[in-house]
Design a protein around this motif. Structure first.
Motif, PDB file in Angstrom:
ATOM      1  N   PRO A 253      -5.541   4.678   4.370  1.00  0.00           N
ATOM      2  CA  PRO A 253      -4.408   5.146   3.321  1.00  0.00           C
ATOM      3  C   PRO A 253      -3.815   6.622   3.940  1.00  0.00           C
ATOM      4  O   PRO A 253      -3.050   7.390   2.970  1.00  0.00           O
ATOM      5  N   LEU A 254      -4.954   7.449   3.830  1.00  0.00           N
ATOM      6  CA  LEU A 254      -4.108   9.072   4.305  1.00  0.00           C
ATOM      7  C   LEU A 254      -3.100   9.004   4.957  1.00  0.00           C
ATOM      8  O   LEU A 254      -2.072  10.497   4.713  1.00  0.00           O
ATOM      9  N   GLU A 255      -2.911   8.077   5.876  1.00  0.00           N
ATOM     10  CA  GLU A 255      -1.581   8.152   6.823  1.00  0.00           C
ATOM     11  C   GLU A 255      -0.573   7.505   5.887  1.00  0.00           C
ATOM     12  O   GLU A 255       0.612   8.252   6.454  1.00  0.00           O
ATOM     13  N   VAL A 256      -0.503   7.045   4.708  1.00  0.00           N
ATOM     14  CA  VAL A 256       0.213   6.364   4.470  1.00  0.00           C
ATOM     15  C   VAL A 256       0.948   7.752   3.364  1.00  0.00           C
ATOM     16  O   VAL A 256       1.939   7.512   3.643  1.00  0.00           O
TER      17      VAL A 256
ATOM     18  N   THR B  18      -4.959  16.084 -25.774  1.00  0.00           N
ATOM     19  CA  THR B  18      -4.823  15.417 -23.913  1.00  0.00           C
ATOM     20  C   THR B  18      -3.980  14.552 -23.470  1.00  0.00           C
ATOM     21  O   THR B  18      -3.626  14.720 -24.695  1.00  0.00           O
ATOM     22  N   VAL B  19      -4.006  14.602 -22.437  1.00  0.00           N
ATOM     23  CA  VAL B  19      -2.879  14.314 -21.389  1.00  0.00           C
ATOM     24  C   VAL B  19      -3.456  13.296 -20.223  1.00  0.00           C
ATOM     25  O   VAL B  19      -4.090  13.816 -19.662  1.00  0.00           O
ATOM     26  N   ASP B  20      -3.282  11.911 -19.947  1.00  0.00           N
ATOM     27  CA  ASP B  20      -3.926  11.301 -18.596  1.00  0.00           C
ATOM     28  C   ASP B  20      -2.640   9.921 -18.651  1.00  0.00           C
ATOM     29  O   ASP B  20      -2.562   9.705 -19.062  1.00  0.00           O
ATOM     30  N   MET B  21      -2.366  10.564 -17.396  1.00  0.00           N
ATOM     31  CA  MET B  21      -2.081   9.535 -16.345  1.00  0.00           C
ATOM     32  C   MET B  21      -2.816   9.311 -15.417  1.00  0.00           C
ATOM     33  O   MET B  21      -3.375   9.563 -14.450  1.00  0.00           O
ATOM     34  N   ASP B  22      -2.587   7.316 -16.073  1.00  0.00           N
ATOM     35  CA  ASP B  22      -3.818   6.767 -14.414  1.00  0.00           C
ATOM     36  C   ASP B  22      -2.711   5.285 -13.768  1.00  0.00           C
ATOM     37  O   ASP B  22      -2.427   4.797 -14.329  1.00  0.00           O
ATOM     38  N   LEU B  23      -3.717   5.847 -12.566  1.00  0.00           N
ATOM     39  CA  LEU B  23      -2.263   4.063 -11.792  1.00  0.00           C
ATOM     40  C   LEU B  23      -3.771   3.560 -12.047  1.00  0.00           C
ATOM     41  O   LEU B  23      -4.638   3.212 -10.727  1.00  0.00           O
ATOM     42  N   THR B  24      -3.781   1.696 -12.123  1.00  0.00           N
ATOM     43  CA  THR B  24      -4.938   1.226 -11.752  1.00  0.00           C
ATOM     44  C   THR B  24      -3.917  -0.071 -10.764  1.00  0.00           C
ATOM     45  O   THR B  24      -2.900  -0.923 -10.880  1.00  0.00           O
ATOM     46  N   VAL B  25      -4.381   0.105  -9.707  1.00  0.00           N
ATOM     47  CA  VAL B  25      -4.121  -0.920  -8.431  1.00  0.00           C
ATOM     48  C   VAL B  25      -4.847  -2.307  -8.651  1.00  0.00           C
ATOM     49  O   VAL B  25      -5.808  -2.732  -8.702  1.00  0.00           O
ATOM     50  N   LEU B  26      -3.368  -2.897  -9.002  1.00  0.00           N
ATOM     51  CA  LEU B  26      -3.915  -4.522  -8.844  1.00  0.00           C
ATOM     52  C   LEU B  26      -3.328  -6.037  -8.367  1.00  0.00           C
ATOM     53  O   LEU B  26      -2.521  -4.883  -7.888  1.00  0.00           O
ATOM     54  N   GLU B  27      -3.633  -6.818  -8.634  1.00  0.00           N
ATOM     55  CA  GLU B  27      -3.181  -7.541  -6.767  1.00  0.00           C
ATOM     56  C   GLU B  27      -1.677  -7.967  -7.557  1.00  0.00           C
ATOM     57  O   GLU B  27      -0.595  -8.937  -6.357  1.00  0.00           O
ATOM     58  N   GLN B  28      -1.204  -8.456  -8.983  1.00  0.00           N
ATOM     59  CA  GLN B  28      -0.715  -9.304  -9.209  1.00  0.00           C
ATOM     60  C   GLN B  28       0.619  -8.254  -9.782  1.00  0.00           C
ATOM     61  O   GLN B  28       0.779  -8.415 -10.379  1.00  0.00           O
ATOM     62  N   GLY B  29       0.246  -6.921  -9.535  1.00  0.00           N
ATOM     63  CA  GLY B  29       0.971  -6.241  -9.833  1.00  0.00           C
ATOM     64  C   GLY B  29      -0.059  -4.954 -10.657  1.00  0.00           C
ATOM     65  O   GLY B  29      -0.253  -4.645 -11.134  1.00  0.00           O
ATOM     66  N   SER B  30       0.219  -3.272  -9.571  1.00  0.00           N
ATOM     67  CA  SER B  30      -0.088  -2.534 -10.140  1.00  0.00           C
ATOM     68  C   SER B  30       0.433  -1.895 -11.470  1.00  0.00           C
ATOM     69  O   SER B  30       1.059  -1.703 -11.941  1.00  0.00           O
ATOM     70  N   LEU B  31      -0.603  -0.993 -12.088  1.00  0.00           N
ATOM     71  CA  LEU B  31       0.099  -1.045 -13.819  1.00  0.00           C
ATOM     72  C   LEU B  31      -0.057   1.216 -13.676  1.00  0.00           C
ATOM     73  O   LEU B  31      -1.224   1.510 -12.725  1.00  0.00           O
TER      74      LEU B  31
ATOM     75  N   GLN C 101       0.972  -1.166  -0.005  1.00  0.00           N
ATOM     76  CA  GLN C 101      -0.091   0.083   0.297  1.00  0.00           C
ATOM     77  C   GLN C 101       0.584   1.549   0.184  1.00  0.00           C
ATOM     78  O   GLN C 101       0.733   2.247  -0.500  1.00  0.00           O
ATOM     79  N   THR C 102       2.003   1.122   0.684  1.00  0.00           N
ATOM     80  CA  THR C 102       2.524   2.119   0.877  1.00  0.00           C
ATOM     81  C   THR C 102       3.106   2.987  -0.919  1.00  0.00           C
ATOM     82  O   THR C 102       3.253   3.975  -0.957  1.00  0.00           O
ATOM     83  N   THR C 103       3.475   1.738  -1.546  1.00  0.00           N
ATOM     84  CA  THR C 103       4.255   2.682  -2.368  1.00  0.00           C
ATOM     85  C   THR C 103       2.875   2.367  -3.505  1.00  0.00           C
ATOM     86  O   THR C 103       3.063   3.189  -4.648  1.00  0.00           O
ATOM     87  N   VAL C 104       2.278   1.541  -3.569  1.00  0.00           N
ATOM     88  CA  VAL C 104       0.530   2.378  -4.085  1.00  0.00           C
ATOM     89  C   VAL C 104       0.381   3.485  -3.866  1.00  0.00           C
ATOM     90  O   VAL C 104      -0.061   4.163  -4.992  1.00  0.00           O
ATOM     91  N   MET C 105       0.320   3.952  -2.495  1.00  0.00           N
ATOM     92  CA  MET C 105      -0.104   5.395  -2.614  1.00  0.00           C
ATOM     93  C   MET C 105       0.647   6.942  -3.200  1.00  0.00           C
ATOM     94  O   MET C 105       0.737   7.262  -3.407  1.00  0.00           O
ATOM     95  N   GLY C 106       2.368   6.364  -3.312  1.00  0.00           N
ATOM     96  CA  GLY C 106       3.697   7.045  -3.680  1.00  0.00           C
ATOM     97  C   GLY C 106       2.561   7.347  -5.511  1.00  0.00           C
ATOM     98  O   GLY C 106       3.212   8.097  -6.109  1.00  0.00           O
ATOM     99  N   ALA C 107       2.932   6.372  -5.193  1.00  0.00           N
ATOM    100  CA  ALA C 107       2.090   5.909  -7.073  1.00  0.00           C
ATOM    101  C   ALA C 107       1.345   6.833  -7.362  1.00  0.00           C
ATOM    102  O   ALA C 107       1.335   7.311  -8.820  1.00  0.00           O
TER     103      ALA C 107
END
Length: 426
Positions: free
Chosen positions: A390-393, A301-314, A267-273
């Motif tokens: 997650p806000l604490e992270v 347009t410019v779109d940058m997204d984080l997709t959180v997934l169990e086997q590795g987020s993208l 979670q820490t790395t995901v929130m940083g991402a």
């Protein structure tokens, strides 16, 4: 858009959550939302497309369709009619990792809706005569998807970035695999995955009197326990490289980049991402939008997204522009990514990103449907926690740690890059 992200001080802890598990391992969670006008019942299962084996491609999504064709007690269409008669609505979705079925219902009808939902999902008839008809519906859905150039470009990116991994193949499957499926195979998939600790039920809304007792005595308690905890596919690793394709009927050129990121469990790395992608590509003051669209005026347009997934987020970056500006846009992106890796971000950029990410999470807690989904997902994957935890992270991330741990990773040489240009492939 940024005007909507004013600093929020409400919802300091989020809805109160009550977690428990049935004897067979089914996870349960109640999210108390006293002011909500409706109750959401959300049943999740670890049975998304990444759990499909060879020749099962598309089975998870096909099963989602077949569930609504009726159960042992409900004829085809009866579930929808019953839920609508109670003043509610229903929906379902299949993802890479999981599938879920939810009902949004007036609070005083939640008991009856719960029985209907569990009967439909846990005891589907999967009748032979409905199998062929619904397969034709799914095949038509695949055909419609294939007819959308933008969707096909994104699928091409995933396929090239994650070859050999379930995240690289279409959730809908392919016609050949669907045509080879049988009702027996589908029944086996349902029996194997819809059991015990693979499932979770979340209820979000006003107080549900007798909730725990009713769920403990429901059809959920009759599910067989999982004899062992299955391990999904290995972590997804993006294969770096640069590719160029032409796509018929594509209206604008596309520059896409895809990076691998930590799995949802980190979670820490995901929130940083989430912070990093906000710095780079969310809102007019983000680096990529400000430089490419506002300053250079070379992209649409410019779109940058984080997709959180169990086997590795993208992490996905998608830029739309004219074909003649693709090369210039790619150079500008590389310059901005290099700048982010070479020096810490400015204090105002960090504060802005913390605010946007934090407020995005707070806004999600206004809806019973979103709250139920968030709570169920956390419980399903053995990560029960307060919804605002997650806000604490987020507080652990500084300008220096973002630069050293994330921006050095979000570089062109570590991305799968796809340039999609309008026109027929040669």
């Amino acid at each position: 858009m940024e005007l909507c992200h004013a600093v929020l001080n409400s919802l300091p802890s989020g809805p109160s959550l009550d977690h428990w598990s049935l004897n067979n391992g089914v996870g349960c969670v109640e999210a108390l939302m006293p002011d909500a006008s409706l109750t959401c019942l959300d049943l999740w299962c670890q049975a998304g497309s990444s759990w499909e084996r060879t020749r099962e491609e598309g089975l998870a999504h096909f099963l989602e369709h077949m569930v609504f064709k009726g159960s042992q007690q409900l004829a085809a269409g009866a579930f929808d009619r019953e839920i609508e008669a109670l003043g509610g609505s229903s929906n379902a979705a299949t993802g890479f990792d999981d599938v879920h079925f939810h009902v949004l219902i007036p609070a005083d009808q939640a008991n009856q809706a719960l029985d209907l939902l569990l009967d439909l999902v846990l005891q589907p008839s999967l009748a032979d005569d409905a199998f062929g008809l619904e397969r034709d519906v799914v095949l038509e859905e695949i055909a419609q998807y294939a007819d959308q150039p933008d969707e096909q470009v994104l699928q091409q990116l995933l396929s090239k970035a994650c070859p050999g991994h379930p995240y690289g193949r279409p959730i809908l499957g392919k016609p050949a695999s669907l045509l080879a499926m049988t009702p027996e195979v589908m029944r086996g998939f349902h029996t194997h995955h819809y059991r015990g600790s693979n499932c979770c039920l979340a209820v979000a809304g006003p107080a549900f009197n007798g909730l725990r007792d009713r769920i403990n005595a429901s059809a959920l308690a009759d599910l067989p326990g999982a004899s062992y905890k299955e391990v999904p596919s290995p972590l997804a690793a993006v294969e770096p490289g640069r590719h160029e394709i032409r796509v018929d009927r594509l209206e604008s050129a596309r520059l896409l980049m895809l990076w691998s990121m930590a799995p949802a469990s980190e979670q820490t790395t995901v929130m940083g991402a989430d912070l990093a992608t906000t710095v780079l590509g969310e809102g007019r003051r983000s680096r990529l939008v400000s430089e490419l669209r506002e300053n250079l005026q070379i992209v649409e347009t410019v779109d940058m997204d984080l997709t959180v997934l169990e086997q590795g987020s993208l992490v996905t970056l998608e830029i739309c522009c004219s074909e003649e500006n693709v090369a210039r846009a790619e150079r500008a992106v590389k310059d901005q990514l290099k700048r982010a890796a070479d020096q810490p971000i400015e204090p105002w950029e960090l504060e802005r990103s913390h605010r946007l990410v934090g407020n995005g999470l707070r806004f999600a807690l206004e809806s019973a449907t979103q709250v139920a989904g968030m709570a169920a997902n956390q419980m399903l994957w053995d990560r029960p926690q307060g919804l605002l935890q997650p806000l604490e992270v987020l507080k652990s991330w500084t300008d220096v740690t973002l630069q050293e741990r994330l921006f050095t990773h979000l570089q062109p040489d570590q991305a799968c890059t796809l340039v999609a240009l309008p026109g027929e492939a040669s």
